[in-house]
Design a protein around this motif. Structure first.
Motif, short mmCIF file in Angstrom:
data_model
loop_
_atom_site.label_atom_id
_atom_site.label_comp_id
_atom_site.label_asym_id
_atom_site.label_seq_id
_atom_site.Cartn_x
_atom_site.Cartn_y
_atom_site.Cartn_z
N CYS A 46 0.83 -1.21 0.00
CA CYS A 46 0.00 0.00 0.00
C CYS A 46 0.86 1.26 0.00
O CYS A 46 1.79 1.39 0.79
CB CYS A 46 -0.92 0.01 1.21
N CYS A 73 -4.58 0.31 -1.04
CA CYS A 73 -4.84 -1.13 -1.17
C CYS A 73 -6.27 -1.51 -0.80
O CYS A 73 -6.79 -2.49 -1.25
CB CYS A 73 -3.86 -1.90 -0.30
N LYS A 74 -6.90 -0.74 0.08
CA LYS A 74 -8.25 -1.02 0.56
C LYS A 74 -8.36 -2.35 1.29
O LYS A 74 -9.44 -2.86 1.50
CB LYS A 74 -9.27 -0.98 -0.58
N CYS A 78 -5.38 -2.98 6.52
CA CYS A 78 -4.46 -1.87 6.31
C CYS A 78 -4.83 -0.67 7.17
O CYS A 78 -5.88 -0.05 6.97
CB CYS A 78 -4.44 -1.49 4.85
N ARG A 80 -3.33 2.09 7.13
CA ARG A 80 -3.13 3.30 6.37
C ARG A 80 -4.44 3.70 5.66
O ARG A 80 -4.72 4.87 5.43
CB ARG A 80 -2.03 3.06 5.34
N CYS A 81 -5.20 2.71 5.29
CA CYS A 81 -6.45 2.96 4.58
C CYS A 81 -7.64 3.10 5.54
O CYS A 81 -8.77 3.31 5.10
CB CYS A 81 -6.73 1.85 3.58
ZN ZN Z 1 -3.84 0.43 2.38
#
Ligand code: ZN
Ligand code: ZN
Length: 433
Positions: A46, A73-74, A78, A80-81
């Motif tokens: 990601c 990346c979904k 994750c 981050r998402c």
């Molecule tokens: Zn992600």
């Protein structure tokens, strides 16, 4: 979908999975599947434009300004998402809330001694768990009013408590009352008696468990639960006028429901073997710190990943879309008599675009050219599977603008979809909104 710049803890989180995922799956073969491997792979890639693909922006006025955005990346693993996930969730739920309808936030939990059984039979139990929440509330409404009622429910399942441990429970946005099909009218109920709700929830949950998991051990557990919890199970109705003046009920609910089991900003330390993180404890209302073995940490993250395709948010009863369209007017009229129509109680929240998120976190508009302040346009889009799927330079050379006016900066039209004649790959460009 695209994310903004990653916080520093992101690298620690990735490192943990990069170093220990293989070892973890050897110890916990339940997670040794292509589904989980795929989630981890996507998460590790990601934000890396060369793995995930990217969109290049370029100033089409001066040619100087550029900006590259990596695709996200979904993956549900994750962190981050996670922010994007929350935003989209809020938007989805808020579109299902109706102005002039009063909702209550109800939490239905299970005692600790049932959690292991639940974990071992997750697949079989998740959906029946949500449905038995619906049956329980319809049952309570009907009992209180004295005739069969059907409420409307937005039901969300959550599997973790604040410290990331396994603790499945339901968050429900429930209508205040229900539809009486016999009388063809809406029956408003001002309150739900606690003791009744607790006992009904206990009965519905244990009955579902008894019918779904037929092992001796589970039957024994059910019996224990009846003798040990004579007052029923813990349920919680948020007190007060939850929806009436709520700017956004969905955002309010999101706070409880869609946070990841352990958020990035809560990870304090990783020494290669152990991870330290902090959280706000329900019990002490203080910030507690916890250090766990790295496999335990990974376990706390992945045990909350739902099976592929599983719907965490579901709409039941009059809240189901079709029924609602039919009944909405009647319900609103009935409630207006009781409380006066609640104007603007529900705010519809549009999902944030990549551009807005970036601006929110950095204070800078990523699509504005730093040299001439013009709005940059899409220059190139590259996808790891499809290769270059959009190339503005090629288009210009190919005479794209030959017979047109000079190209102006892209206008602020709502989300465009580029559908390219050659490849036919539809790609939504949230960055342009
Ligand atoms: Zn992600
Ligand atoms: Zn420029």
């Amino acid at each position: 979908m695209i994310t903004a710049a990653a916080p520093p803890a992101w690298n620690i989180f990735k490192q943990i999975f990069a170093e220990h995922w293989d070892g973890f799956t050897r110890v916990h073969p339940r997670y040794h599947t292509s589904y989980y491997a795929g989630l981890v792979d996507k998460m590790l890639g990601c934000g890396d434009p060369n793995q995930m693909g990217y969109i290049d922006y370029r100033c089409l006025r001066c040619g100087e300004g550029t900006h590259r955005v990596a695709m996200s990346c979904k993956s549900s693993l994750c962190l981050r998402c996670a922010k994007v996930y929350v935003d989209n969730w809020v938007s989805q739920v808020s579109h299902m809330l109706h102005e002039g309808i009063i909702y209550r936030h109800i939490v239905l939990t299970m005692p600790a001694l049932l959690r292991t059984t639940f974990y071992q039979h997750t697949r079989a139990l998740l959906s029946p768990f949500m449905r038995c929440g619906v049956r329980c509330l319809d049952d309570c409404f009907s009992r209180v009013s004295g005739h069969p009622l059907k409420g409307g429910y937005i039901m969300v399942i959550q599997t973790h408590g604040r410290n990331g441990q396994y603790n499945p429970h339901l968050h429900v946005l429930a209508t205040s009352g229900g539809w009486d099909p016999a009388a063809q009218q809406w029956c408003h109920l001002d309150y739900l008696p606690y003791p009744l709700l607790r006992k009904k929830w206990q009965w519905h949950l244990l009955t579902m468990l008894r019918q779904t998991v037929k092992s001796k051990e589970s039957q024994r557990l059910v019996d224990t639960c009846y003798t040990r919890y004579r007052e029923g199970f813990v349920t919680n109705v948020q007190k007060g006028d939850v929806p009436a003046r709520y700017q956004s009920l969905a955002r309010y609910l999101a706070k409880y429901v869609v946070s990841p089991p352990i958020a990035l900003r809560r990870i304090d330390r990783y020494d290669g073997h152990r991870v330290t993180y902090h959280y706000r404890s329900h019990k002490s209302e203080r910030v507690e710190q916890e250090t766990v073995e790295v496999y335990t940490f990974i376990g706390r993250m992945v045990q909350h990943v739902f099976p592929k395709g599983f719907q965490r948010i579901r709409y039941y009863g009059v809240q189901a879309t079709k029924t609602f369209t039919r009944l909405k007017g009647v319900i609103q009229a009935a409630l207006a008599k009781v409380n006066g129509l609640i104007k603007g109680a529900i705010k519809i929240v549009a999902p944030l675009t990549y551009r807005q998120r970036y601006q929110q976190s950095t204070g800078r508009d990523p699509i504005r050219c730093p040299h001439c302040q013009a709005e940059m346009g899409v220059w190139k889009i590259w996808h790891p599977q499809y290769g270059v799927i959009y190339d503005e330079l090629k288009a210009i050379k190919g005479g794209k603008y030959a017979s047109q006016e000079p190209r102006a900066a892209p206008t602020g039209s709502a989300g465009r979809t580029l559908r390219l004649a050659a490849g036919g790959v539809p790609l939504s460009l949230p960055g342009l909104r």
